[in-house]
Design an enzyme around this catalytic site. Structure first.
Site, PDB file in Angstrom:
ATOM      1  N   GLU A  21      -7.607  -4.449   4.616  1.00 44.14           N
ATOM      2  CA  GLU A  21      -6.645  -3.878   3.678  1.00 44.14           C
ATOM      3  C   GLU A  21      -5.335  -4.647   3.714  1.00 44.14           C
ATOM      4  O   GLU A  21      -4.697  -4.859   2.679  1.00 44.14           O
ATOM      5  CB  GLU A  21      -6.397  -2.409   4.009  1.00 44.14           C
ATOM      6  CG  GLU A  21      -5.450  -1.715   3.055  1.00 44.14           C
ATOM      7  CD  GLU A  21      -5.152  -0.287   3.439  1.00 44.14           C
ATOM      8  OE1 GLU A  21      -4.379   0.371   2.711  1.00 44.14           O
ATOM      9  OE2 GLU A  21      -5.678   0.188   4.472  1.00 44.14           O
ATOM     10  N   GLU A  23      -3.224   3.569  -4.238  1.00 40.38           N
ATOM     11  CA  GLU A  23      -4.505   3.308  -3.580  1.00 40.38           C
ATOM     12  C   GLU A  23      -5.411   2.690  -4.636  1.00 40.38           C
ATOM     13  O   GLU A  23      -5.958   3.371  -5.501  1.00 40.38           O
ATOM     14  CB  GLU A  23      -5.099   4.618  -3.043  1.00 40.38           C
ATOM     15  CG  GLU A  23      -4.265   5.299  -1.969  1.00 40.38           C
ATOM     16  CD  GLU A  23      -4.422   4.652  -0.604  1.00 40.38           C
ATOM     17  OE1 GLU A  23      -5.192   3.667  -0.479  1.00 40.38           O
ATOM     18  OE2 GLU A  23      -3.789   5.127   0.354  1.00 40.38           O
ATOM     19  N   HIS A  61      -1.829  -0.228  -1.472  1.00 38.93           N
ATOM     20  CA  HIS A  61      -2.864   0.121  -0.497  1.00 38.93           C
ATOM     21  C   HIS A  61      -4.257   0.040  -1.101  1.00 38.93           C
ATOM     22  O   HIS A  61      -4.426  -0.113  -2.314  1.00 38.93           O
ATOM     23  CB  HIS A  61      -2.647   1.546   0.016  1.00 38.93           C
ATOM     24  CG  HIS A  61      -1.463   1.701   0.900  1.00 38.93           C
ATOM     25  ND1 HIS A  61      -1.530   1.581   2.262  1.00 38.93           N
ATOM     26  CD2 HIS A  61      -0.168   1.937   0.605  1.00 38.93           C
ATOM     27  CE1 HIS A  61      -0.312   1.744   2.780  1.00 38.93           C
ATOM     28  NE2 HIS A  61       0.532   1.949   1.789  1.00 38.93           N
ATOM     29  N   HIS A  91       0.424  -1.972   5.664  1.00 39.86           N
ATOM     30  CA  HIS A  91      -0.058  -2.529   6.923  1.00 39.86           C
ATOM     31  C   HIS A  91       0.420  -3.971   7.126  1.00 39.86           C
ATOM     32  O   HIS A  91       1.226  -4.471   6.360  1.00 39.86           O
ATOM     33  CB  HIS A  91      -1.572  -2.405   7.005  1.00 39.86           C
ATOM     34  CG  HIS A  91      -2.058  -1.043   6.605  1.00 39.86           C
ATOM     35  ND1 HIS A  91      -1.925   0.064   7.401  1.00 39.86           N
ATOM     36  CD2 HIS A  91      -2.621  -0.611   5.449  1.00 39.86           C
ATOM     37  CE1 HIS A  91      -2.395   1.129   6.771  1.00 39.86           C
ATOM     38  NE2 HIS A  91      -2.817   0.734   5.579  1.00 39.86           N
TER      39      HIS A  91
END
Length: 293
Positions: A120, A257, A175, A83
């Protein structure tokens, strides 16, 4: 949260891993091999994505190679911070569909955040900076797909192209997940065997699995975190065929993650600078082990 798509099609909810399953998680990862302080951010009401990482501080050199050693000299690693803090202000642009080989998906997403507003995007940049420092100390040439230095994006197809153009020996996309409270732990996403349109992952499936297994094992060792209790069956590994960042890659690539930003216990870790340093150390150790064979 996966930066290049909406959540995957609903899958049957897995029962949380038992204590026994978590106790043997490291063994599960090994078995698979054989087949993230500065002052707090702006006052409440600041635009999403502008809050700095809680406890941000300069990455330490802990866990790096001894002086003079360069075990990753000549190797190139691409770090893909999931992101972009600016995505929140560019929803029209990031909602534009792009080709991911097998179909089309949004250019990017905003990512998730904690209930208190730690995004995030802020988390991934912080861990990525720490990881970059560690890998450079190991002698690697390190490339970031972005450094919060562009208005939004890059789009998922460009992220893949950047890794490919660098002829990276390994690509790690950083992430944090946005699952339900109670879902805890980390997992590493691996590319599935996908062939269609401009996507063909056959050459990278094997190397990416090896990279992912090493990262999962070293991440668990460095952070003390257990593999996710809601995906991957306790192995800390998940195979996906719907992520453009993996489908379009021609070099070994995984997504990490690091934890769930919607679970209070995981949030206590993700918002702690010392833990984020451990996360970076675990990823760096996994990359080193993979590249050193």
């Amino acid at each position: 949260m996966h930066h290049d798509d909406s959540p995957p099609a609903p899958r049957p909810r897995r029962r949380p891993a038992s204590a026994l399953a978590l106790a043997v998680s490291a063994a599960a990862v090994l078995a698979c091999a054989s087949a993230c302080g500065a002052p707090s951010g702006p006052a409440d009401g600041a635009p999403p994505g502008t809050r700095p990482a809680p406890g941000t501080s300069a990455p330490s050199a802990a866990g790096s190679a001894p002086a003079g050693a360069a075990p990753l000299a000549g190797r190139t690693v691409v770090i893909d911070p999931g992101h972009n803090p600016g995505n929140f202000a560019h929803t029209r642009e990031i909602n534009r569909p792009v080709d991911i080989g097998t179909n089309r998906k949004e250019c990017d997403t905003t990512g998730t955040s904690t209930n208190s507003g730690y995004t995030e995007a802020a988390f991934t940049l912080d861990v990525s900076h720490r990881l970059r420092t560690l890998l450079r100390e190991l002698g690697a040439t390190v490339v970031l797909t972005h450094d919060g230095d562009r208005p939004y994006g890059p789009c998922i197809d460009e992220r893949a192209r950047l890794g490919n153009a660098a002829r990276a020996d390994a690509v790690v996309s950083v992430h944090a997940d946005g699952s339900a409270a109670g879902n805890r732990g980390f997992h590493v996403i691996l590319p599935a065997a996908v062939k269609g349109g401009t996507a063909d992952t056959a050459p990278i499936v094997g190397p990416s699995r090896s990279l992912g297994v090493n990262v999962a094992r070293e991440f668990a060792r460095a952070t003390g975190s257990a593999p996710a209790n809601y995906v991957g069956g306790g192995t800390g590994l998940d195979v996906r065929e719907d992520l453009g960042g993996l489908n379009l890659s021609t070099v070994p690539k995984v997504f990490v993650e690091c934890g769930n930003m919607r679970d209070p216990k995981d949030v206590a870790l993700l918002t702690d600078a010392a833990w984020r340093q451990k996360a970076a150390q675990g990823i760096a150790a996994g990359v080193r082990t993979y590249l050193r064979g």
